[in-house]
Scaffold this motif. Structure first.
Motif, PDB file in Angstrom:
ATOM      1  N   PRO A  86      -0.822  -2.540 -10.260  1.00 54.27           N
ATOM      2  CA  PRO A  86      -2.284  -2.397 -10.388  1.00 54.27           C
ATOM      3  C   PRO A  86      -3.060  -2.824  -9.150  1.00 54.27           C
ATOM      4  N   GLU A  87      -2.520  -3.775  -8.394  1.00 49.81           N
ATOM      5  CA  GLU A  87      -3.275  -4.345  -7.281  1.00 49.81           C
ATOM      6  C   GLU A  87      -3.070  -3.600  -5.966  1.00 49.81           C
ATOM      7  N   ILE A  88      -2.184  -2.614  -5.933  1.00 50.12           N
ATOM      8  CA  ILE A  88      -1.808  -1.971  -4.679  1.00 50.12           C
ATOM      9  C   ILE A  88      -2.982  -1.197  -4.074  1.00 50.12           C
ATOM     10  N   LEU A  89      -3.003  -1.103  -2.737  1.00 52.17           N
ATOM     11  CA  LEU A  89      -3.997  -0.294  -2.045  1.00 52.17           C
ATOM     12  C   LEU A  89      -3.443   1.117  -1.846  1.00 52.17           C
ATOM     13  N   ILE A  90      -4.250   2.115  -2.180  1.00 49.66           N
ATOM     14  CA  ILE A  90      -3.859   3.503  -1.967  1.00 49.66           C
ATOM     15  C   ILE A  90      -4.815   4.096  -0.943  1.00 49.66           C
ATOM     16  N   ALA A  91      -4.245   4.691   0.107  1.00 45.28           N
ATOM     17  CA  ALA A  91      -5.041   5.147   1.245  1.00 45.28           C
ATOM     18  C   ALA A  91      -4.733   6.603   1.566  1.00 45.28           C
ATOM     19  N   VAL A  92      -5.593   7.190   2.409  1.00 48.03           N
ATOM     20  CA  VAL A  92      -5.417   8.556   2.873  1.00 48.03           C
ATOM     21  C   VAL A  92      -6.205   8.695   4.175  1.00 48.03           C
ATOM     22  N   ASP A  93      -5.847   9.681   4.984  1.00 51.51           N
ATOM     23  CA  ASP A  93      -6.653  10.029   6.156  1.00 51.51           C
ATOM     24  C   ASP A  93      -7.528  11.219   5.771  1.00 51.51           C
TER      25      ASP A  93
ATOM     26  N   GLY B 170       0.800  -1.213   0.000  1.00 50.92           N
ATOM     27  CA  GLY B 170       0.000   0.000   0.000  1.00 50.92           C
ATOM     28  C   GLY B 170       0.831   1.259   0.000  1.00 50.92           C
ATOM     29  N   ILE B 171       0.207   2.331  -0.443  1.00 50.18           N
ATOM     30  CA  ILE B 171       0.762   3.679  -0.392  1.00 50.18           C
ATOM     31  C   ILE B 171      -0.248   4.553   0.345  1.00 50.18           C
ATOM     32  N   ILE B 172       0.215   5.338   1.310  1.00 48.13           N
ATOM     33  CA  ILE B 172      -0.652   6.302   1.972  1.00 48.13           C
ATOM     34  C   ILE B 172      -0.206   7.703   1.578  1.00 48.13           C
ATOM     35  N   LEU B 173      -1.157   8.535   1.198  1.00 40.73           N
ATOM     36  CA  LEU B 173      -0.868   9.898   0.764  1.00 40.73           C
ATOM     37  C   LEU B 173      -1.079  10.881   1.909  1.00 40.73           C
ATOM     38  N   PHE B 174      -0.247  11.921   1.931  1.00 42.48           N
ATOM     39  CA  PHE B 174      -0.339  12.981   2.920  1.00 42.48           C
ATOM     40  C   PHE B 174      -0.521  14.325   2.205  1.00 42.48           C
ATOM     41  N   SER B 175      -0.675  15.393   2.976  1.00 39.22           N
ATOM     42  CA  SER B 175      -0.932  16.714   2.396  1.00 39.22           C
ATOM     43  C   SER B 175       0.159  17.130   1.416  1.00 39.22           C
ATOM     44  N   ARG B 176       1.402  16.730   1.678  1.00 40.45           N
ATOM     45  CA  ARG B 176       2.503  17.115   0.788  1.00 40.45           C
ATOM     46  C   ARG B 176       2.392  16.471  -0.592  1.00 40.45           C
ATOM     47  N   ASN B 177       1.563  15.436  -0.707  1.00 38.64           N
ATOM     48  CA  ASN B 177       1.366  14.758  -1.987  1.00 38.64           C
ATOM     49  C   ASN B 177       0.190  15.312  -2.774  1.00 38.64           C
ATOM     50  N   ILE B 178      -0.478  16.332  -2.210  1.00 45.12           N
ATOM     51  CA  ILE B 178      -1.740  16.818  -2.772  1.00 45.12           C
ATOM     52  C   ILE B 178      -1.572  18.242  -3.271  1.00 45.12           C
ATOM     53  N   GLU B 179      -1.839  18.465  -4.547  1.00 42.84           N
ATOM     54  CA  GLU B 179      -1.849  19.812  -5.114  1.00 42.84           C
ATOM     55  C   GLU B 179      -3.222  20.156  -5.674  1.00 42.84           C
ATOM     56  N   SER B 180      -3.834  19.216  -6.361  1.00 44.95           N
ATOM     57  CA  SER B 180      -5.140  19.419  -6.980  1.00 44.95           C
ATOM     58  C   SER B 180      -5.732  18.056  -7.294  1.00 44.95           C
ATOM     59  N   PRO B 181      -7.052  18.001  -7.539  1.00 41.92           N
ATOM     60  CA  PRO B 181      -7.653  16.712  -7.902  1.00 41.92           C
ATOM     61  C   PRO B 181      -7.016  16.072  -9.139  1.00 41.92           C
ATOM     62  N   SER B 182      -6.722  16.851 -10.157  1.00 49.15           N
ATOM     63  CA  SER B 182      -6.149  16.278 -11.376  1.00 49.15           C
ATOM     64  C   SER B 182      -4.747  15.732 -11.118  1.00 49.15           C
ATOM     65  N   GLN B 183      -3.970  16.435 -10.301  1.00 51.80           N
ATOM     66  CA  GLN B 183      -2.613  15.947  -9.977  1.00 51.80           C
ATOM     67  C   GLN B 183      -2.666  14.650  -9.189  1.00 51.80           C
ATOM     68  N   VAL B 184      -3.601  14.559  -8.213  1.00 54.90           N
ATOM     69  CA  VAL B 184      -3.707  13.330  -7.408  1.00 54.90           C
ATOM     70  C   VAL B 184      -4.107  12.153  -8.298  1.00 54.90           C
ATOM     71  N   ARG B 185      -5.060  12.378  -9.206  1.00 54.65           N
ATOM     72  CA  ARG B 185      -5.487  11.285 -10.092  1.00 54.65           C
ATOM     73  C   ARG B 185      -4.341  10.847 -11.000  1.00 54.65           C
ATOM     74  N   ALA B 186      -3.534  11.805 -11.484  1.00 58.00           N
ATOM     75  CA  ALA B 186      -2.372  11.432 -12.300  1.00 58.00           C
ATOM     76  C   ALA B 186      -1.376  10.602 -11.488  1.00 58.00           C
TER      77      ALA B 186
END
Length: 336
Positions: A55-62, A29-45
């Motif tokens: 492809p099978e990895i879990l991506i999470a966030v708080d 898994g990968i967990i994202l934090f605020s430093r990984n977030i700029e905009s919705p389009s950037q996060v989706r990319a």
């Protein structure tokens, strides 16, 4: 295949080292934090790129709401869950409806940018814990069960699995387990008949749990997330919980009583956690990854159930998820 370690990345895009680490089968898994977030389009990319590699990895966030939400610019500013508890005192039916809608809204936005799950909701009671506070729905057991149950129904309606935290309860402990050793000196009977009852009452709706980095010395000498007694005897055997168990962040101060990051992840997995989180410390993450290289992969059936129903869409600039999303967003933003 999904491995037993969830870690984080430093920036808005994958580095060469990130790409190399993602290829390791034990990275689950990968967990994202605020430093990984700029905009919705950037996060989706970013999430699309991660899935090109694994492809099978879990991506999470708080993305709980209130003071704990990593997705901000371009996303709905969600209220703290305590707001629903306050509203419930005067308008219970309205509070339950809005809690369900908030769960749906949060999950819909998170899924839209390619993230499988938010580690939510908090099921702790708002008693004396500063780190919990209004992250909790209420200090009343029955209110938490009803409101969190509604919130989770909304999450599942959107296509997201639920993760209750922090079993068996962090709300009656003053110390912040991020920065200090947290101790709850009550008996098992007192914990089981109070704080733990929110988890028991919501177990049919829970897909996953996150144990607390709290030591309950009258029950076991280890923090709950490292305790075979709490996980194997209480959760799995007595309560019959069959969902996923994620460790809380293994770099938190309260987890350090076990030793280094290698000892911590091994202790968490040995106790019965399916996946260990090592966040905000790449050297610790690499040490943990090395420690579990020769272990068998965790239960794939359980972990696969945590995959989100991620829509196939292209986000150009801002989110636009349709009329229900827009109307729900307006209602939730009016909560005081």
């Amino acid at each position: 295949m999904i491995g037993a370690l969830m870690l984080d990345i430093a920036g808005l895009a994958l580095s060469t080292e990130d790409i190399q680490i993602l290829a390791n089968p034990q990275v689950g898994g990968i967990i994202l934090f605020s430093r990984n977030i700029e905009s919705p389009s950037q996060v989706r990319a970013l999430t699309d790129h991660i899935r090109q590699i694994r492809p099978e990895i879990l991506i999470a966030v708080d993305q709980e709401g209130g003071r704990v939400q990593r997705l901000k610019h371009g996303f709905t500013a969600l209220p703290a869950m305590g707001k629903f508890g306050n509203l419930y005192q005067t308008a219970p039916e309205q509070a339950l409806i809005l809690a369900e809608q908030c769960g749906w809204l949060m999950a819909s936005e998170v899924l839209a940018v390619g993230i499988d799950l938010s580690f939510a909701p908090v099921l702790d009671l708002n008693n004396i814990s500063d780190v919990i506070g209004d992250r909790s729905f209420s200090n009343n057991l029955e209110d938490v069960v009803l409101l969190a149950g509604a919130f989770m129904q909304g999450m599942q309606r959107a296509g997201m699995a639920t993760t209750g935290k922090h079993f068996p309860g962090h709300g009656s402990v003053k110390a912040d387990s991020h920065i200090a050793t947290a101790l709850d000196h009550r008996s098992y009977e007192e914990i089981a008949t109070t704080d733990m009852q929110t988890f028991v009452g919501l177990m049919p709706t829970l897909n996953a749990l996150m144990p607390a980095h709290v030591i309950y010395p009258q029950v076991d000498r280890n923090p709950a997330g490292f305790s075979r007694y709490w996980i194997q005897e209480i959760l799995r055997k007595q309560l019959g919980f069959e969902g996923v168990l994620f460790s809380d962040d293994l770099t938190m101060q309260a987890a350090c009583v076990v030793g280094g990051a290698d000892a911590r992840i091994l202790a968490a997995l040995e106790a019965g956690c399916d996946m260990g989180l090592v966040c905000n410390n790449r050297s610790d993450a690499l040490l943990a990854l090395q420690a579990i290289q020769d272990l068998p992969l965790p239960d794939q059936t359980r972990l696969t159930r945590m995959k989100g129903n991620i829509p196939a869409l292209t986000i150009k600039d801002e989110l636009d998820l349709g009329d229900e999303w827009l109307n729900t967003k307006k209602r939730i933003m009016q909560i005081e």
